[in-house]
Design a protein around this motif. Structure first.
Motif, PDB file in Angstrom:
ATOM      1  N   ILE A  17       0.829  -1.201   0.000  1.00  0.00           N
ATOM      2  CA  ILE A  17       0.000   0.000   0.000  1.00  0.00           C
ATOM      3  C   ILE A  17       0.857   1.241   0.000  1.00  0.00           C
ATOM      4  N   TRP A  18       0.293   2.297  -0.490  1.00  0.00           N
ATOM      5  CA  TRP A  18       0.887   3.624  -0.496  1.00  0.00           C
ATOM      6  C   TRP A  18       0.706   4.229   0.886  1.00  0.00           C
ATOM      7  N   ASP A  19       1.801   4.443   1.581  1.00  0.00           N
ATOM      8  CA  ASP A  19       1.764   4.973   2.944  1.00  0.00           C
ATOM      9  C   ASP A  19       2.080   6.464   2.949  1.00  0.00           C
ATOM     10  N   VAL A  20       1.693   7.123   4.023  1.00  0.00           N
ATOM     11  CA  VAL A  20       2.032   8.535   4.213  1.00  0.00           C
ATOM     12  C   VAL A  20       3.550   8.680   4.126  1.00  0.00           C
ATOM     13  N   GLY A  21       4.009   9.625   3.331  1.00  0.00           N
ATOM     14  CA  GLY A  21       5.435   9.834   3.145  1.00  0.00           C
ATOM     15  C   GLY A  21       6.041   8.974   2.063  1.00  0.00           C
ATOM     16  N   GLY A  22       5.274   8.020   1.542  1.00  0.00           N
ATOM     17  CA  GLY A  22       5.787   7.152   0.495  1.00  0.00           C
ATOM     18  C   GLY A  22       5.521   7.714  -0.891  1.00  0.00           C
ATOM     19  N   VAL A  23       6.055   7.048  -1.870  1.00  0.00           N
ATOM     20  CA  VAL A  23       5.873   7.455  -3.264  1.00  0.00           C
ATOM     21  C   VAL A  23       4.539   6.912  -3.753  1.00  0.00           C
ATOM     22  N   PRO A  24       3.674   7.759  -4.291  1.00  0.00           N
ATOM     23  CA  PRO A  24       2.389   7.256  -4.785  1.00  0.00           C
ATOM     24  C   PRO A  24       2.576   6.372  -6.004  1.00  0.00           C
ATOM     25  N   PRO A  25       1.647   5.465  -6.234  1.00  0.00           N
ATOM     26  CA  PRO A  25       1.735   4.667  -7.468  1.00  0.00           C
ATOM     27  C   PRO A  25       1.560   5.575  -8.684  1.00  0.00           C
ATOM     28  N   ARG A  26       2.047   5.132  -9.806  1.00  0.00           N
ATOM     29  CA  ARG A  26       1.843   5.894 -11.029  1.00  0.00           C
ATOM     30  C   ARG A  26       0.405   5.700 -11.503  1.00  0.00           C
ATOM     31  N   PRO A  27      -0.219   6.763 -12.002  1.00  0.00           N
ATOM     32  CA  PRO A  27      -1.558   6.587 -12.566  1.00  0.00           C
ATOM     33  C   PRO A  27      -1.553   5.511 -13.647  1.00  0.00           C
ATOM     34  N   GLU A  28      -2.579   4.710 -13.622  1.00  0.00           N
ATOM     35  CA  GLU A  28      -2.780   3.646 -14.610  1.00  0.00           C
ATOM     36  C   GLU A  28      -1.888   2.430 -14.392  1.00  0.00           C
ATOM     37  N   PRO A  30      -1.814  -0.438 -11.814  1.00  0.00           N
ATOM     38  CA  PRO A  30      -2.528  -0.993 -10.666  1.00  0.00           C
ATOM     39  C   PRO A  30      -1.590  -1.637  -9.655  1.00  0.00           C
ATOM     40  N   VAL A  31      -1.989  -1.537  -8.389  1.00  0.00           N
ATOM     41  CA  VAL A  31      -1.248  -2.141  -7.286  1.00  0.00           C
ATOM     42  C   VAL A  31      -2.207  -3.048  -6.531  1.00  0.00           C
ATOM     43  N   GLU A  32      -1.830  -4.306  -6.348  1.00  0.00           N
ATOM     44  CA  GLU A  32      -2.643  -5.218  -5.549  1.00  0.00           C
ATOM     45  C   GLU A  32      -2.222  -5.057  -4.087  1.00  0.00           C
ATOM     46  N   VAL A  33      -3.074  -4.411  -3.329  1.00  0.00           N
ATOM     47  CA  VAL A  33      -2.757  -4.053  -1.945  1.00  0.00           C
ATOM     48  C   VAL A  33      -2.710  -5.282  -1.062  1.00  0.00           C
ATOM     49  N   ILE A  34      -3.767  -6.057  -1.106  1.00  0.00           N
ATOM     50  CA  ILE A  34      -3.815  -7.391  -0.516  1.00  0.00           C
ATOM     51  C   ILE A  34      -4.452  -8.274  -1.581  1.00  0.00           C
ATOM     52  N   PRO A  35      -4.344  -9.589  -1.461  1.00  0.00           N
ATOM     53  CA  PRO A  35      -4.934 -10.439  -2.498  1.00  0.00           C
ATOM     54  C   PRO A  35      -6.389 -10.079  -2.776  1.00  0.00           C
ATOM     55  N   GLY A  36      -6.649  -9.701  -4.012  1.00  0.00           N
ATOM     56  CA  GLY A  36      -8.011  -9.403  -4.431  1.00  0.00           C
ATOM     57  C   GLY A  36      -8.440  -7.966  -4.267  1.00  0.00           C
ATOM     58  N   VAL A  37      -7.598  -7.120  -3.710  1.00  0.00           N
ATOM     59  CA  VAL A  37      -7.941  -5.696  -3.547  1.00  0.00           C
ATOM     60  C   VAL A  37      -6.885  -4.872  -4.283  1.00  0.00           C
ATOM     61  N   HIS A  38      -7.307  -4.206  -5.351  1.00  0.00           N
ATOM     62  CA  HIS A  38      -6.401  -3.496  -6.242  1.00  0.00           C
ATOM     63  C   HIS A  38      -6.666  -1.988  -6.172  1.00  0.00           C
ATOM     64  N   LEU A  39      -5.596  -1.217  -6.147  1.00  0.00           N
ATOM     65  CA  LEU A  39      -5.663   0.237  -6.238  1.00  0.00           C
ATOM     66  C   LEU A  39      -5.258   0.663  -7.643  1.00  0.00           C
ATOM     67  N   LEU A  40      -6.099   1.494  -8.263  1.00  0.00           N
ATOM     68  CA  LEU A  40      -5.781   2.080  -9.555  1.00  0.00           C
ATOM     69  C   LEU A  40      -5.941   3.596  -9.416  1.00  0.00           C
ATOM     70  N   LEU A  41      -4.812   4.301  -9.408  1.00  0.00           N
ATOM     71  CA  LEU A  41      -4.836   5.756  -9.256  1.00  0.00           C
ATOM     72  C   LEU A  41      -5.256   6.392 -10.579  1.00  0.00           C
ATOM     73  N   ALA A  42      -6.315   7.183 -10.532  1.00  0.00           N
ATOM     74  CA  ALA A  42      -6.837   7.806 -11.749  1.00  0.00           C
ATOM     75  C   ALA A  42      -5.959   8.980 -12.180  1.00  0.00           C
ATOM     76  N   PRO A  43      -5.909   9.249 -13.482  1.00  0.00           N
ATOM     77  CA  PRO A  43      -5.082  10.348 -13.997  1.00  0.00           C
ATOM     78  C   PRO A  43      -5.825  11.684 -13.951  1.00  0.00           C
ATOM     79  N   ASN A  44      -6.300  12.057 -12.773  1.00  0.00           N
ATOM     80  CA  ASN A  44      -7.072  13.297 -12.642  1.00  0.00           C
ATOM     81  C   ASN A  44      -6.554  14.174 -11.506  1.00  0.00           C
ATOM     82  N   ALA A  45      -5.234  14.184 -11.317  1.00  0.00           N
ATOM     83  CA  ALA A  45      -4.638  14.987 -10.240  1.00  0.00           C
ATOM     84  C   ALA A  45      -4.926  16.477 -10.456  1.00  0.00           C
ATOM     85  N   ASN A  46      -5.355  17.134  -9.382  1.00  0.00           N
ATOM     86  CA  ASN A  46      -5.547  18.588  -9.396  1.00  0.00           C
ATOM     87  C   ASN A  46      -5.657  19.081  -7.961  1.00  0.00           C
ATOM     88  N   HIS A  47      -6.012  20.350  -7.773  1.00  0.00           N
ATOM     89  CA  HIS A  47      -6.040  20.913  -6.426  1.00  0.00           C
ATOM     90  C   HIS A  47      -7.192  20.363  -5.587  1.00  0.00           C
TER      91      HIS A  47
END
Length: 288
Positions: A17-28, A30-47
């Motif tokens: 998982i992406w922790d506080v102070g860590g490097v965020p995943p790249r948009p698009e 996917p990171v499997e956080v635990i088996p069967g639970v995936h994080l996909l950071l959307a390419p919509n960064a803004n304020h």
């Protein structure tokens, strides 16, 4: 919540998982956080969205749920499909933590691709509290109504995994703004207390933006105290004679113009909370 000591197997570990102070995943990517639970950071960064919207894909026994599908970006939609197909599953349901477009915009597009159901079924609807989605393989999602950021806020608990998806009800690093008049301070305080009562510090909260929240009971108590200090600050400014229209400038003097609408909405939510509390105190006094 405490049911005594529990033995946790590796499927409940949260290592990727992406922790506080860590490097965020790249948009698009996917990171499997635990088996069967995936994080996909959307390419919509803004304020408003910070690094972007966290889209969560939960996969069980050939069945998947997409939580907060995010923007209708073609690449993002394709990556969702790839994660689901790569797990040998199909999307049955799209779940929305709340109605804001950075979370919900792609719901119909994903539903059309997979002939899936969207919950809630209407804009700003409510998924009934305690609704369960059984995906098999010890993967069950249970809904909790957690209003505050918005009136239709919902969180999603994976109790066997000691993980909860919190949308914008709980964020790491800071408290989310209150989308007043839709959201209220009374509701967000109650929702934070509810989540704190349902989890232990060995759970992990996975929010709608930004990194994970570890030791959530301790964290939520601290964030509720932060909320209370802000309420007390606004009450103190009013007692000192500061005009209501000037409170935002005093409280958020360093906030830039892009974030000022959110700051103003949060202050308006506090003013409403203080007004409501004053009325109740007067009513209580009149009955004594």
């Amino acid at each position: 919540m405490s049911d005594g000591p529990r033995v946790r197997d590796d499927s409940c570990r949260v290592d990727a998982i992406w922790d506080v102070g860590g490097v965020p995943p790249r948009p698009e990517e996917p990171v499997e956080v635990i088996p069967g639970v995936h994080l996909l950071l959307a390419p919509n960064a803004n304020h408003w969205t910070y690094e972007g919207t966290n889209t969560w894909i939960v996969v069980g026994d050939r069945r998947a749920v997409v939580v907060d599908p995010g923007p209708t970006d073609p690449g993002h939609l394709d990556r969702i499909d790839e994660v689901v197909r790569g797990a040998g599953a199909r999307v049955e349901t799209i779940l929305l933590s709340h109605h804001h477009g950075d979370h919900s915009q792609a719901a119909h597009a994903v539903a059309e691709r997979w002939k899936a159901t969207i919950r809630p079924r209407v804009q700003q609807g409510i998924i009934p509290d305690g609704t369960r989605f059984d995906l098999g393989r010890r993967t069950e999602i249970r809904t909790l109504t957690t209003p505050g950021h918005t009136a239709d806020g919902v969180s999603f608990s994976l109790g066997e995994r000691r993980v909860m998806l919190t949308g914008d009800t709980v964020l790491a690093r800071f408290n989310p703004y209150i989308s007043h008049p839709d959201g209220t301070i009374a509701d967000i305080l109650a929702s934070m207390a509810r989540i704190a009562d349902l989890v232990d510090d060995d759970w992990v909260l996975l929010p709608g933006h930004g990194p994970a929240v570890r030791e959530p009971t301790t964290y939520l108590h601290a964030r509720r105290a932060d909320r209370q200090r802000r309420i007390d600050q606004v009450a103190g400014l009013l007692a000192d004679g500061v005009d209501r229209d000037q409170v935002t400038d005093h409280v958020y003097a360093k906030v830039d113009d892009q974030r000022r609408p959110a700051a103003r909405a949060s202050v308006e939510a506090i003013l409403h909370y203080l007004d409501t509390r004053a009325v109740r105190m007067r009513e209580k006094g009149s009955t004594v």
